[in-house]
Motif scaffolding. Sequence first.
Motif, PDB file in Angstrom:
ATOM      1  N   PRO A 122      56.446  14.010  71.896  1.00 27.65           N
ATOM      2  CA  PRO A 122      57.676  13.442  71.342  1.00 27.65           C
ATOM      3  C   PRO A 122      57.421  12.235  70.450  1.00 27.65           C
ATOM      4  N   GLU A 123      56.429  11.415  70.809  1.00 27.87           N
ATOM      5  CA  GLU A 123      56.120  10.239  69.992  1.00 27.87           C
ATOM      6  C   GLU A 123      55.584  10.646  68.619  1.00 27.87           C
ATOM      7  N   VAL A 124      54.772  11.700  68.597  1.00 25.03           N
ATOM      8  CA  VAL A 124      54.202  12.186  67.338  1.00 25.03           C
ATOM      9  C   VAL A 124      55.306  12.719  66.443  1.00 25.03           C
ATOM     10  N   ALA A 125      56.220  13.498  67.019  1.00 25.23           N
ATOM     11  CA  ALA A 125      57.329  14.036  66.245  1.00 25.23           C
ATOM     12  C   ALA A 125      58.179  12.911  65.660  1.00 25.23           C
ATOM     13  N   GLU A 126      58.415  11.881  66.448  1.00 23.81           N
ATOM     14  CA  GLU A 126      59.217  10.747  65.974  1.00 23.81           C
ATOM     15  C   GLU A 126      58.519  10.017  64.829  1.00 23.81           C
ATOM     16  N   VAL A 127      57.210   9.808  64.962  1.00 21.24           N
ATOM     17  CA  VAL A 127      56.451   9.126  63.907  1.00 21.24           C
ATOM     18  C   VAL A 127      56.461   9.954  62.628  1.00 21.24           C
ATOM     19  N   LEU A 128      56.268  11.272  62.742  1.00 22.97           N
ATOM     20  CA  LEU A 128      56.280  12.133  61.554  1.00 22.97           C
ATOM     21  C   LEU A 128      57.639  12.110  60.863  1.00 22.97           C
ATOM     22  N   CYS A 129      58.700  12.094  61.642  1.00 27.94           N
ATOM     23  CA  CYS A 129      60.052  12.012  61.062  1.00 27.94           C
ATOM     24  C   CYS A 129      60.239  10.697  60.310  1.00 27.94           C
ATOM     25  N   GLU A 130      59.766   9.606  60.891  1.00 27.17           N
ATOM     26  CA  GLU A 130      59.876   8.299  60.235  1.00 27.17           C
ATOM     27  C   GLU A 130      59.037   8.243  58.968  1.00 27.17           C
ATOM     28  N   LEU A 131      57.825   8.802  59.022  1.00 24.27           N
ATOM     29  CA  LEU A 131      56.960   8.819  57.839  1.00 24.27           C
ATOM     30  C   LEU A 131      57.584   9.619  56.701  1.00 24.27           C
ATOM     31  N   ALA A 132      58.173  10.757  57.027  1.00 23.17           N
ATOM     32  CA  ALA A 132      58.819  11.573  55.995  1.00 23.17           C
ATOM     33  C   ALA A 132      59.978  10.816  55.359  1.00 23.17           C
ATOM     34  N   ALA A 133      60.778  10.148  56.179  1.00 18.72           N
ATOM     35  CA  ALA A 133      61.910   9.378  55.659  1.00 18.72           C
ATOM     36  C   ALA A 133      61.416   8.225  54.791  1.00 18.72           C
ATOM     37  N   ASP A 134      60.371   7.526  55.230  1.00 17.52           N
ATOM     38  CA  ASP A 134      59.815   6.421  54.437  1.00 17.52           C
ATOM     39  C   ASP A 134      59.244   6.918  53.115  1.00 17.52           C
ATOM     40  N   PHE A 135      58.561   8.060  53.149  1.00 24.06           N
ATOM     41  CA  PHE A 135      57.981   8.620  51.940  1.00 24.06           C
ATOM     42  C   PHE A 135      59.067   8.913  50.910  1.00 24.06           C
ATOM     43  N   VAL A 136      60.115   9.569  51.331  1.00 17.21           N
ATOM     44  CA  VAL A 136      61.200   9.914  50.409  1.00 17.21           C
ATOM     45  C   VAL A 136      61.896   8.658  49.910  1.00 17.21           C
ATOM     46  N   GLU A 137      62.124   7.700  50.796  1.00 13.79           N
ATOM     47  CA  GLU A 137      62.778   6.452  50.396  1.00 13.79           C
ATOM     48  C   GLU A 137      61.938   5.701  49.363  1.00 13.79           C
ATOM     49  N   ASN A 138      60.634   5.603  49.594  1.00 14.34           N
ATOM     50  CA  ASN A 138      59.756   4.899  48.659  1.00 14.34           C
ATOM     51  C   ASN A 138      59.680   5.612  47.319  1.00 14.34           C
ATOM     52  N   ALA A 139      59.579   6.940  47.346  1.00 17.18           N
ATOM     53  CA  ALA A 139      59.514   7.704  46.101  1.00 17.18           C
ATOM     54  C   ALA A 139      60.803   7.536  45.303  1.00 17.18           C
ATOM     55  N   ALA A 140      61.936   7.608  45.980  1.00 14.86           N
ATOM     56  CA  ALA A 140      63.223   7.464  45.292  1.00 14.86           C
ATOM     57  C   ALA A 140      63.397   6.047  44.748  1.00 14.86           C
ATOM     58  N   ALA A 141      63.014   5.047  45.513  1.00 14.02           N
ATOM     59  CA  ALA A 141      63.151   3.663  45.055  1.00 14.02           C
ATOM     60  C   ALA A 141      62.270   3.400  43.837  1.00 14.02           C
ATOM     61  N   TYR A 142      61.034   3.869  43.866  1.00 15.50           N
ATOM     62  CA  TYR A 142      60.124   3.693  42.735  1.00 15.50           C
ATOM     63  C   TYR A 142      60.673   4.427  41.510  1.00 15.50           C
ATOM     64  N   GLY A 143      61.112   5.662  41.715  1.00 16.53           N
ATOM     65  CA  GLY A 143      61.680   6.435  40.615  1.00 16.53           C
ATOM     66  C   GLY A 143      62.903   5.766  40.013  1.00 16.53           C
ATOM     67  N   CYS A 144      63.749   5.202  40.848  1.00 12.62           N
ATOM     68  CA  CYS A 144      64.944   4.509  40.355  1.00 12.62           C
ATOM     69  C   CYS A 144      64.563   3.274  39.545  1.00 12.62           C
ATOM     70  N   ARG A 145      63.540   2.548  39.997  1.00 19.93           N
ATOM     71  CA  ARG A 145      63.080   1.388  39.218  1.00 19.93           C
ATOM     72  C   ARG A 145      62.555   1.818  37.854  1.00 19.93           C
ATOM     73  N   LEU A 146      61.842   2.953  37.813  1.00 17.07           N
ATOM     74  CA  LEU A 146      61.358   3.450  36.524  1.00 17.07           C
ATOM     75  C   LEU A 146      62.513   3.862  35.624  1.00 17.07           C
ATOM     76  N   ALA A 147      63.492   4.531  36.188  1.00 20.07           N
ATOM     77  CA  ALA A 147      64.652   4.947  35.397  1.00 20.07           C
ATOM     78  C   ALA A 147      65.383   3.721  34.854  1.00 20.07           C
ATOM     79  N   LYS A 148      65.526   2.718  35.686  1.00 19.83           N
ATOM     80  CA  LYS A 148      66.182   1.487  35.249  1.00 19.83           C
ATOM     81  C   LYS A 148      65.370   0.815  34.145  1.00 19.83           C
ATOM     82  N   HIS A 149      64.056   0.828  34.275  1.00 15.82           N
ATOM     83  CA  HIS A 149      63.179   0.258  33.249  1.00 15.82           C
ATOM     84  C   HIS A 149      63.360   1.002  31.914  1.00 15.82           C
ATOM     85  N   ARG A 150      63.586   2.320  32.004  1.00 11.45           N
ATOM     86  CA  ARG A 150      63.827   3.116  30.797  1.00 11.45           C
ATOM     87  C   ARG A 150      65.251   2.932  30.283  1.00 11.45           C
TER      88      ARG A 150
END
Length: 140
Positions: A50-78
Amino acid sequence: MDSGRRTDREFTPAGETLLTKRKLESLTGSIQQQPRNRTGGDVEHITLAPEVAEVLCELAADFVENAAAYGCRLAKHRKSKVLEVRDLQDYLGRNWDIRVPGFGTPDDQLQRSRPTEAYRQKHVSVQKDAAADHKASEKQ
């Protein structure tokens, strides 16, 4: 105190996560259905703690959040209000060395900088000098 920043919680409906434990169980089930070796031997049963599943879920959410935030900053820069595939491609290429096939042209993909001829010549010169210094110090 509202800093104007949004969190992933604002984009995810209450009680929902990007990757659920049920989806992870489905993924491990699909892995279990694949033969372990080419001879078709027995397949081991894979269970996530259960701990592994929880960590993987958190990592996936963080990955998507970071990718979207970086992409939004690039779009704003453009000076754009639209997040485009190229914004996410830049993040994935620079931070994770991931290339997304089928989106954009090869010209749009990130290119690693190549050394100029002048740099190569300087590099060779420095290597020769270092080798000469090394040989001179061995003779002494």
